[in-house]
Motif scaffolding. Structure first.
Motif, PDB file in Angstrom:
ATOM      1  N   ALA A  71      54.153 -46.721 -37.667  1.00  0.00           N
ATOM      2  CA  ALA A  71      54.630 -46.354 -36.329  1.00  0.00           C
ATOM      3  C   ALA A  71      55.660 -45.233 -36.428  1.00  0.00           C
ATOM      4  N   LEU A  72      56.552 -45.352 -37.398  1.00  0.00           N
ATOM      5  CA  LEU A  72      57.566 -44.308 -37.586  1.00  0.00           C
ATOM      6  C   LEU A  72      56.922 -42.983 -37.996  1.00  0.00           C
ATOM      7  N   ALA A  73      55.896 -43.065 -38.805  1.00  0.00           N
ATOM      8  CA  ALA A  73      55.195 -41.844 -39.225  1.00  0.00           C
ATOM      9  C   ALA A  73      54.523 -41.165 -38.029  1.00  0.00           C
ATOM     10  N   LEU A  74      53.945 -41.959 -37.133  1.00  0.00           N
ATOM     11  CA  LEU A  74      53.337 -41.386 -35.929  1.00  0.00           C
ATOM     12  C   LEU A  74      54.387 -40.690 -35.067  1.00  0.00           C
ATOM     13  N   HIS A  75      55.550 -41.313 -34.950  1.00  0.00           N
ATOM     14  CA  HIS A  75      56.626 -40.708 -34.162  1.00  0.00           C
ATOM     15  C   HIS A  75      57.175 -39.443 -34.810  1.00  0.00           C
ATOM     16  N   ALA A  76      57.068 -39.332 -36.116  1.00  0.00           N
ATOM     17  CA  ALA A  76      57.623 -38.195 -36.839  1.00  0.00           C
ATOM     18  C   ALA A  76      56.794 -36.922 -36.663  1.00  0.00           C
ATOM     19  N   SER A  77      55.585 -37.055 -36.189  1.00  0.00           N
ATOM     20  CA  SER A  77      54.731 -35.882 -35.978  1.00  0.00           C
ATOM     21  C   SER A  77      55.350 -34.981 -34.902  1.00  0.00           C
ATOM     22  N   PRO A  78      55.404 -33.679 -35.147  1.00  0.00           N
ATOM     23  CA  PRO A  78      55.984 -32.758 -34.149  1.00  0.00           C
ATOM     24  C   PRO A  78      55.331 -32.877 -32.764  1.00  0.00           C
ATOM     25  N   ARG A  79      54.072 -33.177 -32.740  1.00  0.00           N
ATOM     26  CA  ARG A  79      53.356 -33.313 -31.467  1.00  0.00           C
ATOM     27  C   ARG A  79      53.877 -34.506 -30.666  1.00  0.00           C
ATOM     28  N   ASN A  80      54.341 -35.530 -31.377  1.00  0.00           N
ATOM     29  CA  ASN A  80      54.802 -36.750 -30.718  1.00  0.00           C
ATOM     30  C   ASN A  80      56.327 -36.798 -30.546  1.00  0.00           C
ATOM     31  N   ALA A  81      57.002 -35.795 -31.049  1.00  0.00           N
ATOM     32  CA  ALA A  81      58.469 -35.787 -31.034  1.00  0.00           C
ATOM     33  C   ALA A  81      59.083 -35.913 -29.639  1.00  0.00           C
ATOM     34  N   PRO A  82      58.563 -35.225 -28.620  1.00  0.00           N
ATOM     35  CA  PRO A  82      59.210 -35.347 -27.304  1.00  0.00           C
ATOM     36  C   PRO A  82      59.272 -36.787 -26.786  1.00  0.00           C
ATOM     37  N   VAL A  83      58.183 -37.515 -26.921  1.00  0.00           N
ATOM     38  CA  VAL A  83      58.177 -38.900 -26.440  1.00  0.00           C
ATOM     39  C   VAL A  83      59.036 -39.771 -27.348  1.00  0.00           C
ATOM     40  N   ALA A  84      58.995 -39.529 -28.649  1.00  0.00           N
ATOM     41  CA  ALA A  84      59.823 -40.295 -29.583  1.00  0.00           C
ATOM     42  C   ALA A  84      61.302 -40.082 -29.275  1.00  0.00           C
ATOM     43  N   LEU A  85      61.684 -38.846 -28.997  1.00  0.00           N
ATOM     44  CA  LEU A  85      63.077 -38.547 -28.654  1.00  0.00           C
ATOM     45  C   LEU A  85      63.477 -39.185 -27.329  1.00  0.00           C
ATOM     46  N   ARG A  86      62.558 -39.193 -26.386  1.00  0.00           N
ATOM     47  CA  ARG A  86      62.832 -39.851 -25.105  1.00  0.00           C
ATOM     48  C   ARG A  86      63.034 -41.351 -25.308  1.00  0.00           C
ATOM     49  N   ASN A  87      62.214 -41.959 -26.172  1.00  0.00           N
ATOM     50  CA  ASN A  87      62.345 -43.388 -26.452  1.00  0.00           C
ATOM     51  C   ASN A  87      63.704 -43.726 -27.062  1.00  0.00           C
ATOM     52  N   ILE A  88      64.098 -42.993 -28.105  1.00  0.00           N
ATOM     53  CA  ILE A  88      65.380 -43.272 -28.752  1.00  0.00           C
ATOM     54  C   ILE A  88      66.526 -42.902 -27.813  1.00  0.00           C
ATOM     55  N   GLY A  89      66.339 -41.849 -27.019  1.00  0.00           N
ATOM     56  CA  GLY A  89      67.369 -41.458 -26.056  1.00  0.00           C
ATOM     57  C   GLY A  89      67.622 -42.529 -25.016  1.00  0.00           C
ATOM     58  N   THR A  90      66.547 -43.097 -24.501  1.00  0.00           N
ATOM     59  CA  THR A  90      66.670 -44.181 -23.527  1.00  0.00           C
ATOM     60  C   THR A  90      67.366 -45.384 -24.157  1.00  0.00           C
ATOM     61  N   LEU A  91      66.971 -45.713 -25.380  1.00  0.00           N
ATOM     62  CA  LEU A  91      67.558 -46.850 -26.085  1.00  0.00           C
ATOM     63  C   LEU A  91      69.068 -46.689 -26.243  1.00  0.00           C
ATOM     64  N   VAL A  92      69.496 -45.575 -26.829  1.00  0.00           N
ATOM     65  CA  VAL A  92      70.930 -45.410 -27.091  1.00  0.00           C
ATOM     66  C   VAL A  92      71.718 -45.226 -25.796  1.00  0.00           C
ATOM     67  N   ASP A  93      71.120 -44.614 -24.792  1.00  0.00           N
ATOM     68  CA  ASP A  93      71.810 -44.468 -23.511  1.00  0.00           C
ATOM     69  C   ASP A  93      72.044 -45.838 -22.871  1.00  0.00           C
TER      70      ASP A  93
END
Length: 188
Positions: A71-93
């Motif tokens: 799952a982490l490897a899928l999130h690490a793909s540049p194509r998936n980065a925007p959604v991955a960043l939104r997910n972690i952003g929502t979490l920490v916020d």
């Protein structure tokens, strides 16, 4: 059936799980805040609230820990980065909000960036943890949060020291100017 539900592939499933867990954590933090509101004696410090929230969120991954690296490897793909960043952003916020942070300045960004780094490093630690009930991960998390507190305290101390040195320097300059009769301010 899963392929039909997630036509974008495995990353959509990961994003759905991540989002669902973030919502569960947010609901849990809201319930805890309400409980504290009703019983102020249960109130904890900011670091304790953050540590508990991060641990609670990481525990949601335990069921899938053997495949979470994928799952982490899928999130690490540049194509998936925007959604991955939104997910972690929502979490920490959400975590910072429920820990009481209402800042609207540059602090808002630094707090969330630091917490994202702590969360992700703890998540990576968890992937390698073979201790009972992931005790090594929780110890790692607490050390990272302690490190952040120490750095923050050191930064505040340096800032205070810098202000003090600045004030002493100004006082020295004004004293020298007064002695030489060059100070433009009149005391009369």
């Amino acid at each position: 059936m899963a392929h039909g539900m997630f036509p974008g592939g495995g990353v959509e499933l990961v994003n759905h799980f991540y989002s669902m867990c973030n919502t569960r954590l947010d609901d849990s933090l809201k319930a805890k805040a309400k409980e504290i509101e009703e019983n102020p004696g249960l109130k904890k410090g900011t670091t304790a609230i953050i540590a508990d929230a991060v641990e609670e969120r990481l525990r949601m991954n335990i069921e899938f820990i053997d495949s979470w690296h994928k799952a982490l490897a899928l999130h690490a793909s540049p194509r998936n980065a925007p959604v991955a960043l939104r997910n972690i952003g929502t979490l920490v916020d959400n975590i910072w909000y429920h820990a009481g942070d209402r800042s609207h300045d540059f602090n808002w960004y630094t707090k969330r960036g630091i917490l994202a780094a702590v969360y992700k490093s703890s998540e990576l630690c968890m992937l390698q943890d073979k201790s009972e009930d992931f005790q090594d991960t929780w110890a790692f998390l607490n050390r990272r949060l302690s490190d952040v507190q120490n750095i923050s305290k050191c930064t505040r101390d340096v800032s205070t020291f810098t202000k003090d040195v600045n004030q002493v320097a100004k006082a020295g300059i004004f004293t020298i100017l007064n002695i030489m009769g060059m100070n433009s301010k009149s005391r009369f």
